[in-house]
Design an enzyme around this catalytic site. Sequence first.
Site, PDB file in Angstrom:
ATOM      1  N   ARG A  73      21.287  29.307  -6.372  1.00 10.95           N
ATOM      2  CA  ARG A  73      21.689  29.612  -4.997  1.00 10.95           C
ATOM      3  C   ARG A  73      21.265  31.047  -4.697  1.00 10.95           C
ATOM      4  O   ARG A  73      21.720  31.989  -5.361  1.00 10.95           O
ATOM      5  CB  ARG A  73      23.202  29.469  -4.791  1.00 10.95           C
ATOM      6  N   ASP A  87       8.984  31.761  -8.287  1.00  4.01           N
ATOM      7  CA  ASP A  87       7.993  32.291  -9.216  1.00  4.01           C
ATOM      8  C   ASP A  87       8.531  32.478 -10.634  1.00  4.01           C
ATOM      9  O   ASP A  87       7.743  32.525 -11.586  1.00  4.01           O
ATOM     10  CB  ASP A  87       7.415  33.611  -8.697  1.00  4.01           C
TER      11      ASP A  87
END
Length: 258
Positions: A73, A87
Amino acid sequence: MPAPLNTFKKSLAEGQTLFGCWMSIAEGYTAEILSGAGFDWLLIDGEHSPNDIRSIRDQMVALKGSASHPIVRVPVGETWIIKQVLDVGVQTVLVPMVETAAQARDLVRACHYPPDGTRGVGYAVGRVSNFGQMENYGPTANDQICLLVQVENKTGLDNLDEILAVEGVDGVFIGPADLSASLGYLGQSMHPDMQATIMDALQRIDQSGKAAGILTPDDAMIQASLDAGARFVAVAMDIALLLNAAKSAASKWQGRKS
């Protein structure tokens, strides 16, 4: 080698019900312990916990190879933080305080590479592609991203049907605490009026074909949520598990002092 299969997204698409645990302690060691507890998914909370991108990465490393799917989250629905968590290897993102369909569409774009979205193409140097060693990551990544949005205030609830119509949103999570506060029931998510509102929202989400989610440690509310159609349900929180077990142990022996 393509992007790894998102087993959480696949299971939701197949109609499975998945149970998870909220992780707020913000430590890789705790994540590693919980990885063997048997939950279907574990949520790393970047909104109300002392997490940053490095601690999120450390917990992702700790959960590598676990049968418990990691969800993150983010603290806010901004492109820059979504880019960073993707990433470092996150495939499933939960975004708080989503209020409109336009906001949801922007989030879908932030999770996908061009031409479908606006995600920056930096995977060649990221953990997500094993630092460039996963040659086919980019062209296959979009299909494995799972976007979950939180509806947790009056504005979001008023716009729920429009949010549910947004393609690319895989699930909608109802936040009981914030929604209750927004509707004038701060700290009263178990109030009958709020329970009726929450269950109605879960039913609407389920009927739309999207996956409905919620967090509650209350057994009765868990069952009511499942009956209403919830399919990704957090049934425990790491801090509460630790605190409750510690208080139980302390009280057991405090009464036996000589």
